[in-house]
Design a protein around this motif. Structure first.
Motif, PDB file in Angstrom:
ATOM      1  N   ASP A  94       0.954  -1.300  -0.039  1.00 22.98           N
ATOM      2  CA  ASP A  94      -0.047   0.108  -0.040  1.00 22.98           C
ATOM      3  C   ASP A  94       1.134   1.199  -0.090  1.00 22.98           C
ATOM      4  N   LYS A  95       2.152   1.259   0.741  1.00 20.26           N
ATOM      5  CA  LYS A  95       2.916   2.311   0.572  1.00 20.26           C
ATOM      6  C   LYS A  95       3.451   2.963  -0.841  1.00 20.26           C
ATOM      7  N   LEU A  96       3.882   1.757  -1.631  1.00 18.54           N
ATOM      8  CA  LEU A  96       4.317   2.241  -2.835  1.00 18.54           C
ATOM      9  C   LEU A  96       3.063   2.645  -3.829  1.00 18.54           C
ATOM     10  N   THR A  97       1.736   1.893  -3.407  1.00 19.78           N
ATOM     11  CA  THR A  97       0.847   1.979  -4.414  1.00 19.78           C
ATOM     12  C   THR A  97       0.441   3.540  -4.190  1.00 19.78           C
ATOM     13  N   LEU A  98       0.295   3.970  -3.132  1.00 20.30           N
ATOM     14  CA  LEU A  98      -0.073   5.636  -2.839  1.00 20.30           C
ATOM     15  C   LEU A  98       1.090   6.346  -3.215  1.00 20.30           C
ATOM     16  N   LYS A  99       2.363   5.952  -3.073  1.00 16.26           N
ATOM     17  CA  LYS A  99       3.525   6.639  -3.754  1.00 16.26           C
ATOM     18  C   LYS A  99       3.344   6.947  -5.118  1.00 16.26           C
ATOM     19  N   TYR A 100       3.023   5.991  -5.806  1.00 16.86           N
ATOM     20  CA  TYR A 100       3.147   5.919  -7.306  1.00 16.86           C
ATOM     21  C   TYR A 100       1.756   6.718  -7.738  1.00 16.86           C
ATOM     22  N   LEU A 101       0.626   6.466  -7.124  1.00 13.92           N
ATOM     23  CA  LEU A 101      -0.700   7.002  -7.282  1.00 13.92           C
ATOM     24  C   LEU A 101      -0.476   8.748  -7.333  1.00 13.92           C
ATOM     25  N   LYS A 102       0.265   9.056  -6.103  1.00 10.83           N
ATOM     26  CA  LYS A 102       0.669  10.432  -6.002  1.00 10.83           C
ATOM     27  C   LYS A 102       1.331  11.047  -7.066  1.00 10.83           C
ATOM     28  N   ALA A 103       2.321  10.431  -7.466  1.00  9.02           N
ATOM     29  CA  ALA A 103       3.245  10.823  -8.681  1.00  9.02           C
ATOM     30  C   ALA A 103       2.220  11.107 -10.112  1.00  9.02           C
ATOM     31  N   ALA A 104       1.596  10.007 -10.154  1.00 10.75           N
ATOM     32  CA  ALA A 104       0.911   9.925 -11.403  1.00 10.75           C
ATOM     33  C   ALA A 104      -0.133  11.036 -11.245  1.00 10.75           C
ATOM     34  N   HIS A 105      -0.870  11.394 -10.145  1.00 13.28           N
ATOM     35  CA  HIS A 105      -1.758  12.415 -10.175  1.00 13.28           C
ATOM     36  C   HIS A 105      -1.036  13.692 -10.102  1.00 13.28           C
ATOM     37  N   LYS A 106      -0.042  13.964  -9.516  1.00 11.97           N
ATOM     38  CA  LYS A 106       0.946  15.195  -9.778  1.00 11.97           C
ATOM     39  C   LYS A 106       1.173  15.667 -11.293  1.00 11.97           C
ATOM     40  N   ALA A 107       1.541  14.475 -12.099  1.00 12.00           N
ATOM     41  CA  ALA A 107       2.035  14.567 -13.572  1.00 12.00           C
ATOM     42  C   ALA A 107       0.826  14.988 -14.150  1.00 12.00           C
ATOM     43  N   ARG A 108      -0.490  14.441 -13.910  1.00 12.47           N
ATOM     44  CA  ARG A 108      -1.671  14.661 -14.801  1.00 12.47           C
ATOM     45  C   ARG A 108      -2.252  16.031 -14.420  1.00 12.47           C
ATOM     46  N   LEU A 109      -1.838  16.636 -13.457  1.00  7.80           N
ATOM     47  CA  LEU A 109      -2.115  18.147 -13.125  1.00  7.80           C
ATOM     48  C   LEU A 109      -1.338  19.178 -14.301  1.00  7.80           C
ATOM     49  N   PHE A 110      -0.080  18.789 -14.240  1.00  8.36           N
ATOM     50  CA  PHE A 110       0.729  19.467 -15.278  1.00  8.36           C
ATOM     51  C   PHE A 110       0.964  19.177 -16.775  1.00  8.36           C
ATOM     52  N   GLU A 111       0.207  17.831 -17.226  1.00 11.01           N
ATOM     53  CA  GLU A 111       0.515  17.367 -18.377  1.00 11.01           C
ATOM     54  C   GLU A 111      -0.196  18.508 -19.592  1.00 11.01           C
ATOM     55  N   ASN A 112      -0.927  19.233 -19.173  1.00 10.89           N
ATOM     56  CA  ASN A 112      -1.615  20.080 -20.436  1.00 10.89           C
ATOM     57  C   ASN A 112      -1.051  21.484 -20.247  1.00 10.89           C
ATOM     58  N   THR A 113      -0.233  21.929 -19.342  1.00 10.78           N
ATOM     59  CA  THR A 113       0.513  23.074 -19.202  1.00 10.78           C
ATOM     60  C   THR A 113       1.543  23.422 -20.359  1.00 10.78           C
ATOM     61  N   LEU A 114       1.399  24.605 -20.927  1.00  6.59           N
ATOM     62  CA  LEU A 114       2.229  24.939 -22.034  1.00  6.59           C
ATOM     63  C   LEU A 114       3.007  25.922 -21.733  1.00  6.59           C
ATOM     64  N   GLY A 115       4.047  26.197 -22.254  1.00  4.15           N
ATOM     65  CA  GLY A 115       4.966  27.450 -21.949  1.00  4.15           C
ATOM     66  C   GLY A 115       5.632  27.575 -20.605  1.00  4.15           C
ATOM     67  N   ASP A 116       6.495  28.607 -20.538  1.00  2.53           N
ATOM     68  CA  ASP A 116       7.062  28.780 -19.320  1.00  2.53           C
ATOM     69  C   ASP A 116       6.376  29.341 -18.467  1.00  2.53           C
ATOM     70  N   ASP A 117       6.434  29.270 -17.088  1.00  6.71           N
ATOM     71  CA  ASP A 117       5.932  30.088 -16.025  1.00  6.71           C
ATOM     72  C   ASP A 117       4.324  30.147 -16.030  1.00  6.71           C
ATOM     73  N   GLN A 118       3.605  28.974 -16.689  1.00  7.29           N
ATOM     74  CA  GLN A 118       2.168  28.887 -16.571  1.00  7.29           C
ATOM     75  C   GLN A 118       2.069  27.885 -15.524  1.00  7.29           C
ATOM     76  N   GLN A 119       0.922  28.380 -14.535  1.00  6.11           N
ATOM     77  CA  GLN A 119       0.578  27.356 -13.453  1.00  6.11           C
ATOM     78  C   GLN A 119      -0.682  26.708 -13.844  1.00  6.11           C
TER      79      GLN A 119
END
Length: 96
Positions: free
Chosen positions: A71-96
């Motif tokens: 469960d510890k690794l499952t949660l770790k990788y789910l958090k990493a996937a979620h964080k990456a999904r938040l930023f995958e549509n960001t374009l350009g420099d300094d966009q949040q």
């Protein structure tokens, strides 16, 4: 195993950093059962700002860890996937 070796050799030959990282993740999950290789692959993909690919690798690692009951690794990788999904549509420099 032959297909993996061919893919890995092709990625190295063409110096395709994305696929070299994906091969490293595949090796960590399917061949060596070593999550530290997956972590290295995710870090490499993060350095290249390949958020979609980070999310895919992290989700796959999360599924494997979940099947193992870790469960510890499952949660770790789910958090990493979620964080990456938040930023995958960001374009350009300094966009949040």
């Amino acid at each position: 195993m032959k297909l993996f070796e061919a893919a890995h050799a092709g990625a190295k030959y063409y110096k395709n950093h994305e696929y070299m990282a994906r091969c490293l993740a595949t090796e960590g999950l399917h061949i060596k059962k070593d999550y530290s290789l997956v972590d290295i692959a995710i870090n490499d993909l993060n350095k290249l700002s390949l958020d979609f690919e980070v999310a895919e690798v992290a989700e796959e690692a999360s599924n494997f860890a979940g099947k193992e009951g870790n469960d510890k690794l499952t949660l770790k990788y789910l958090k990493a996937a979620h964080k990456a999904r938040l930023f995958e549509n960001t374009l350009g420099d300094d966009q949040q």
